[in-house]
Structure formats: C-alpha cells, structure tokens
Design a protein around this motif. Structure first.
Motif, PDB file in Angstrom:
ATOM      1  N   ASN A   1     -14.295   1.044  -4.283  1.00 19.87           N
ATOM      2  CA  ASN A   1     -13.925  -0.002  -4.576  1.00 19.87           C
ATOM      3  C   ASN A   1     -15.172  -1.151  -4.296  1.00 19.87           C
ATOM      4  O   ASN A   1     -14.916  -1.921  -4.493  1.00 19.87           O
TER       5      ASN A   1
ATOM      6  N   ASP B   1      -8.304   5.272   3.520  1.00 19.85           N
ATOM      7  CA  ASP B   1      -9.445   4.662   3.352  1.00 19.85           C
ATOM      8  C   ASP B   1      -9.194   4.305   2.017  1.00 19.85           C
ATOM      9  O   ASP B   1      -9.895   2.894   1.354  1.00 19.85           O
TER      10      ASP B   1
ATOM     11  N   GLN C   1      -8.150   1.302   0.026  1.00 21.30           N
ATOM     12  CA  GLN C   1      -7.758  -0.631  -0.194  1.00 21.30           C
ATOM     13  C   GLN C   1      -6.823  -1.012  -1.392  1.00 21.30           C
ATOM     14  O   GLN C   1      -6.570  -0.091  -2.499  1.00 21.30           O
TER      15      GLN C   1
ATOM     16  N   LYS D   1     -12.200   2.795  -0.496  1.00 21.71           N
ATOM     17  CA  LYS D   1     -13.054   1.637  -0.161  1.00 21.71           C
ATOM     18  C   LYS D   1     -14.060   1.943  -0.779  1.00 21.71           C
ATOM     19  O   LYS D   1     -14.770   0.891  -1.503  1.00 21.71           O
TER      20      LYS D   1
ATOM     21  N   GLU E   1      -6.122  -2.543  -4.617  1.00 28.09           N
ATOM     22  CA  GLU E   1      -7.595  -3.035  -5.453  1.00 28.09           C
ATOM     23  C   GLU E   1      -6.204  -4.165  -6.714  1.00 28.09           C
ATOM     24  O   GLU E   1      -5.756  -3.925  -6.990  1.00 28.09           O
TER      25      GLU E   1
ATOM     26  N   LYS F   1       1.241  -0.830  -0.275  1.00 25.32           N
ATOM     27  CA  LYS F   1      -0.336   0.052   0.050  1.00 25.32           C
ATOM     28  C   LYS F   1       0.616   1.374   0.201  1.00 25.32           C
ATOM     29  O   LYS F   1       1.063   2.250  -0.737  1.00 25.32           O
TER      30      LYS F   1
ATOM     31  N   ILE G   1      -3.948   0.982  -5.673  1.00 28.27           N
ATOM     32  CA  ILE G   1      -5.002   1.590  -4.348  1.00 28.27           C
ATOM     33  C   ILE G   1      -6.194   2.324  -4.904  1.00 28.27           C
ATOM     34  O   ILE G   1      -6.107   3.738  -5.716  1.00 28.27           O
TER      35      ILE G   1
END
Length: 560
Positions: free
Chosen positions: A502, A460, A462, A499, A464, A442, A496
């Motif tokens: 995603n 925040d 994630q 959220k 991906e 990340k 990235i």
C-alpha cells in the motif's frame, strides 16, 4: 527482641530475634521497579547526607513461637511491601560479602536459613521467596506466572544491578545503614480480630490498595469478627485462585495482543454485572468498582447479626467469583488454541461489554454454539453502529447465571437485542454510508475475501481507497460528482492490502495500482486488479461492488 505495643525502632532491631509471616488477609507483594528504585535512591541520598531514613509505620500481631525456637513470630498487618523489599535488598547485599563467617553471621541475624526464613509469605509465594534468595539459579523467569512472584523477582534483579558496582566497603556501609539508621514507627496489636480490623482500616483510608485485595480484606474482616474465622481459609484459598486467574489473563493478554483495556477491576466488575442475584437490593449495571465494593460491604454489614445468612452470602459470593475468574482465564487461554475463537477474539476483538456474557456462556458450554450470533452483534451494534449498550447484555448475563436458559432462549434474547439496535434494514443502511475508519470495515473486507488469513497477515492489512483518498487526478472523469468526499469513503471503494504494498499507492489512479494489487495474498484484491486491468473501471464498478459486499454482510452476519 520483643516488639512493644508502640515504639520507634530500627530495622535491625526488628529483624534481630524475630520472625515474620504474612497472614492470609494481606495483599500479595506488588511493588514495581518504580517503588523499588525509589527506596534505593532514598537510602543512597540518606547515606550521602548522613541522615537517618524514616520509612513509615509498621503494624504487627505477635503469635506464639513454634517448637524450641527462641525467635518471636509476628504477623505483618501493615508494611509487608517495605519489609519484603528490604529483606530482598539485605540478601543481595549480604551475598556480596566475601568473608564467609561474616556473611553467615549476617544471614543468621537478618535473613535466616533456607529451611527457616525470617520472613515467610504464606502459600506458594513463601516457597518462591525461598528459592529466589537461596536457589535463584533454579528459577526460569519465563515460567513465573504470578504477578507477586514476578514483582519479587524484578526487585531482586534491580537490586542486584544497583549493588553489582559497589565495593565491599560500600556494601557493608549499606548493610549497617539499613540495620541502624532506617527507622520505623511500630504498632503491635494483641488479637486476630484487632489485626484484621486494623488492616482493613489502614487500607481503607486512602492508601492505594487493589480492588481484589480490598475485597479479600473485607470478607476476611467479617469472617473474623462475626463468623469466628470459619471462612478465613476458604476466603484465602478462593482468592489465591482469583489472583492466579487474573495474573494468567494478563500473561495471555500481552501474548495475544487482545483486551487492551483489561485491568484488575475488569474481573471484579464483570463478575458483578453477571451476578445480579447476589445483590438484588443494590445491583445496577452502571456501578463502578468502588460502588460495587461498597455494595459488598453494605451486604455484609446488613447480615452480620445473622451469622447463618452472612456465611451463606460470603460462601456463595466466593464460589461464584472464583468460578467466574477461573473460567475467564481459561477462556482467554483457549483463544490461543481454539480455531473457533481466533477470528472473533483476535481479529474482530469483542467489545469489553460482551465479556460477562461470553464468560458465563463459556462456563455453561454454550459459547461455541452462540458464537456466530455474538460475532454478528459485535459487527452490527458495537463496531458498525459504534454504540455500546450495556443494560440488555448485563441483564442477560445475570439471567443465564440465575436461570437455566436454553440455547434457543438465549438466542432469542440476542436476536431481539440486535433487532432493537441494528436490524437488517438498519444494517444495510449503515453499510451503504461513508464508513471508512469504522472498526468493522477491516473485518468485513477480510471476511468478504472468503479466505482464512492468519493473525500476522490480518494485522498487516490496511484499508485501502481504490479511488484515492487524496487523488492526484480528476475524479469527474471516472463518473464521480462533486460529492467525491462522501463517495470515496463508501464500502465499494475500500479494500484491504498489505502495508508494504500500500505504501506509495495512496494518490494514484486505480490503473496505476495494479502491480500492488496483483501481488497481494488477498485473492479478492488480486481479482480487483484484474478487473481494473480490463479498462474503463469507474464509479459504476465501485457502486456494484458496494452492493455485493452489503448483500454478503447481511447474509454473513445474519441473526437467525
């Protein structure tokens, strides 16, 4: 009433006509709501069952009365947690009495006055307890920084909640019960040396005691028994700062969301790992807190027949430990305000192993300069490779403490350390593998975006999968072979994304994720959405992207 050498007595008789001080070798108040609630429940059940309640053993040392006071003053050797808690409870109960004369009589018997409390913790805790009991409206809980004071404040709040629903009759019933039916076994010792020795023995035989309290206690013991109390004041003052520093770190930890595994032992052990010169005969980078404490006792025991050397060792240990603790606290506090520290400490999050070195460099004002190479080591060795080498780091922490190493010298040591575990070739090899789920991914992708995301945005994000983790389409048509389970987790297929964007994209083909990508605040993934929109986005594209990210990482997290 004078307390005899050994007796069983009631709390009321002990408080009546006596005053108590908590001496410098004692621990600070530390009862949590769990212990406070348990005491209250014990009292409630004993009243219900019409039984006396035994709360254990109390140990005191009588001091000479001061001035014209007719009260006898005692130092509390053991039992101050229970006495302090009962003292707070009695004040809460007495405050509920509506008859002013009765209330004043009860205060005079058990609590004392604002200017003359019957129980007095030394230092700022004594002043705080006075305000807590007689001027609680002046206290702002947001400004309470010391753990001992926060614990006393919480105890009063909890007791106030319990007592609030009681009738006056029930309040009086509980005061009488505490006065007449709570029993203790009392020991009264005669000398200061005996008092400190008893405290050390009582709290070194299985009863729970924090490591910092034990350390303070053992140093007090040797100062009292072998140095004629010469260092007692210094020990008390130094540990006041050490305790305050630890409490400040806890406050910053909770506010910043870092140091998740930090505990009291951490300050104690981190100092030891970077203070080899204090323990040349027993220092070992694998020692835990209990062994380190034993080494401290062994050192003092070895030197006790030579007061000059004992005084020198305790003084050096105190000075170094205090300085280390204060700077540890200041460093963590500065993480919140120094932009240079934000990414490394709050987004990347340095591994605990590096903190002895980080603090020592901070003390020497070398941390800012060396931060980039330390960040590279965190990414390469501790996060990406997933190993936790400690010997070299703790050795270097002690070296820079003992010797005046230049920044170039330290940098060379750090480069050699990283080359030993993850040189550029090994770094690129790890980056080329299936690294989804790795702690570095990340942060690497965030840095690759070449944007300064604030902490909230970073948290925040994630990681991906561009080509999905569990695709609902045939990946062979995009150029992948049967080893898709490996290929999907390689760096080029990872990005990235927020959220909320995603959610719902997980199994879709890249062409169906474009709307999510182009709405991101991350410019790199927005551009990726544009590239997918052009069409014919396949394995070749993610392979090319992986190589670009690898080249970026070798340059961004370089060692030289």
């Amino acid at each position: 009433m004078s307390i005899t050498k050994s007796q069983t007595d009631k709390i009321g008789a002990i408080f009546n006509g006596n005053r108590f001080v908590i001496p410098t070798y004692q621990r600070k108040y530390s009862w949590t709501n769990t212990e406070v609630k348990a005491l209250w429940q014990d009292i409630q059940e004993s009243i219900k069952d019409d039984m006396n309640h035994f709360v254990g053993t109390l140990s005191f040392k009588e001091n000479k009365s001061v001035g014209l006071s007719t009260d006898t003053v005692y130092e509390i050797i053991d039992g101050q947690q229970r006495i302090t808690t009962l003292f707070i409870l009695l004040k809460v109960l007495i405050d509920k009495i509506t008859d002013v004369n009765i209330q004043n009589n009860q205060l005079a018997a058990f609590i004392g006055s604002k200017d003359s409390l019957k129980l007095l913790p030394l230092g700022e805790d004594g002043e705080f307890l006075n305000r807590l009991l007689f001027a609680p409206q002046d206290l702002n809980p947001m400004n309470i920084r010391k753990r001992s004071q926060d614990s006393m404040f919480s105890a009063k709040l909890l007791f106030s909640a319990f007592v609030n629903s009681l009738s006056i009759k029930e309040v009086e019933e509980r005061i009488i019960f505490i006065r007449d039916r709570i029993e203790v076994l009392v020991f009264n010792v005669e000398s200061q040396a005996q008092a400190v020795k008893m405290f050390s023995i009582i709290n070194d035989r299985g009863l729970p005691l924090r490591i910092l309290d034990k350390t303070k206690s053992i140093l007090m013991l040797y100062s009292t028994l072998h140095l004629n109390e010469e260092l007692n004041e210094s020990i008390n003052n130094s540990f006041e700062n050490i305790f305050d520093s630890y409490d400040d770190i806890l406050v910053c930890r909770d506010r910043l969301g870092i140091l998740s595994r930090f505990e009291e032992n951490t300050v104690f052990t981190h100092h030891y790992y970077s203070a080899r010169s204090l323990f040349p005969d027993t220092w070992n980078n694998r020692n835990g807190a209990d062994t380190i404490f034993d080494n401290l006792k062994i050192k003092c025991e070895k030197l006790k027949e030579n007061p000059i050397e004992l005084k020198d060792f305790i003084s050096r240990y105190l000075h170094d430990f205090e300085n280390f603790s204060i700077n540890y606290s200041q460093l963590i506090s500065e993480v919140e305000t120094n932009p240079l520290f934000q990414k490394s400490f709050r987004q990347l999050e340095f591994t605990a192993t590096l903190f002895p070195l980080l603090v020592r460099l901070y003390v020497q004002k070398k941390l800012d300069t060396l931060l980039p190479i330390l960040e590279a080591i965190e990414v390469r060795v501790y996060k990406l490779r997933g190993t936790n080498p400690i010997a070299d780091i703790y050795w270097l922490s002690s070296q820079i403490t003992e010797y005046d190493l230049s920044i170039d010298d330290i940098k060379n040591h750090l480069i050699n350390f990283s080359e030993k575990f993850v040189n550029d070739h090994v770094f690129a090899t790890y980056l080329d593998g299936a690294i989804y789920g790795n702690g570095a991914v990340k942060y690497i992708l965030s840095e690759y975006s070449n944007e300064d995301f604030d902490l909230m945005s970073y948290k925040d994000f994630q990681v991906e999968h561009i080509f999905s983790k569990e695709p609902n389409y045939d990946t062979l048509t995009y150029g992948f072979s049967e080893d898709y389970n490996f290929e999907k987790n390689r760096l080029g297929n990872l990005a990235i994304l927020e959220k909320h964007l995603n959610n719902g994209l997980s199994n879709l083909a890249p062409i169906n994720k474009i709307n999510g990508y182009i709405n991101s605040i991350n410019n790199e993934i927005r551009n990726l959405g544009g590239e997918i929109q052009k069409g014919e986005f396949n394995k070749t594209n993610v392979d090319e992207r992986r190589m670009k990210i690898i080249d970026f990482c070798v340059s961004r997290f370089k060692l030289l």
